[in-house]
Enzyme design. Structure first.
Site, short mmCIF file in Angstrom:
data_model
loop_
_atom_site.label_atom_id
_atom_site.label_comp_id
_atom_site.label_asym_id
_atom_site.label_seq_id
_atom_site.Cartn_x
_atom_site.Cartn_y
_atom_site.Cartn_z
N GLU A 231 46.38 -18.52 14.28
CA GLU A 231 47.72 -19.10 14.22
C GLU A 231 48.39 -18.72 12.90
O GLU A 231 47.80 -18.88 11.84
CB GLU A 231 47.61 -20.62 14.34
CG GLU A 231 48.89 -21.37 13.99
CD GLU A 231 48.66 -22.87 13.83
OE1 GLU A 231 49.50 -23.52 13.17
OE2 GLU A 231 47.65 -23.39 14.34
N LYS B 249 47.34 -31.13 20.80
CA LYS B 249 46.84 -31.04 19.43
C LYS B 249 46.82 -32.46 18.85
O LYS B 249 47.87 -33.05 18.61
CB LYS B 249 47.76 -30.13 18.61
CG LYS B 249 47.48 -30.13 17.12
CD LYS B 249 48.48 -29.21 16.42
CE LYS B 249 48.41 -29.33 14.91
NZ LYS B 249 49.35 -28.39 14.24
#
Length: 217
Positions: free
Chosen positions: A44, A134
């Site tokens: 990421e 998340k």
């Protein structure tokens, strides 16, 4: 670009998403390569800094010959989501739950992973079409919060992020995590400052070993 289901599966197979934040243009491709060589499939690049799209594109080019999937994090609104997708992001994460970000990802066939803490946020994300949740910040609520969310909401994929380390990663997988997100625990910023990619690789490999050990229990 891999399809949405394949990206989702690669994130889970990796077991960890390495979060690259604040790394300059000249180093980010090398850092990503070193972390991938350590065994991390999902990488990421956060969108909260300058030239985020250029950095995502650079990492995507660097790892084009590998099995890595490259995504964007800290994506707070739909225009930013579209921008990072255009740059090559194959998954999009956020610290919050913004249904418009999720819907933008869905239209583009990109995995969306919004941030949630409460059952209300989790349901909002799921109804918008999120692929994974998340749990952030993870250490604020701890590993037991995964089961607390899954109990009434079903078998949802949850990725704890925020304070996950080699010392506690086993607790999060035991609690029901499908993967974890990690920043400084896996990305060695001192080694990056010294331009020591061998140490970057070694630090990342240590975290990967902890993840693999936790998942084999």
């Amino acid at each position: 670009m891999a399809n949405e289901n394949d990206v989702h599966d690669r994130i889970i197979d990796s077991g960890v998403v390495a979060v690259l934040r604040g790394i300059d243009d000249a180093q980010i491709a090398s850092v990503a390569r070193a972390i991938h060589e350590a065994g991390v499939t999902a990488i990421e690049v956060t969108a909260d800094g300058k030239r985020a799209s250029e950095k995502i594109a650079a990492v995507d080019r660097e790892l084009a010959d590998t099995d890595a999937v490259v995504g964007a994090g800290t994506v707070l609104d739909a225009p930013t989501a579209q921008s990072v997708i255009d740059a090559g992001a194959e998954f999009v994460l956020a610290p919050d739950c913004n249904p418009e970000v999720v819907r933008t990802c869905n239209r583009q066939g990109v995995v969306s992973i919004p941030g949630v803490m409460t059952p209300t946020e989790a349901v909002t994300a799921m109804e918008a079409g999120a692929d994974m949740l998340k749990m952030f910040p993870a250490t604020t609520v701890g590993p037991d919060h995964i089961g607390a969310l899954q109990g009434p909401l079903g078998d949802i994929d949850i990725m704890p992020t925020g304070g996950v380390s080699s010392d506690n990663v086993g607790d999060f997988f035991e609690g029901g995590a499908v993967a974890v997100g990690a920043g400084s625990a896996i990305v060695d910023y001192d080694a990056i400052a010294a331009d020591d990619m061998a140490q970057v690789r070694e630090t990342a490999a240590t975290f990967v070993d902890a993840v693999e050990s936790a998942r084999s229990q």
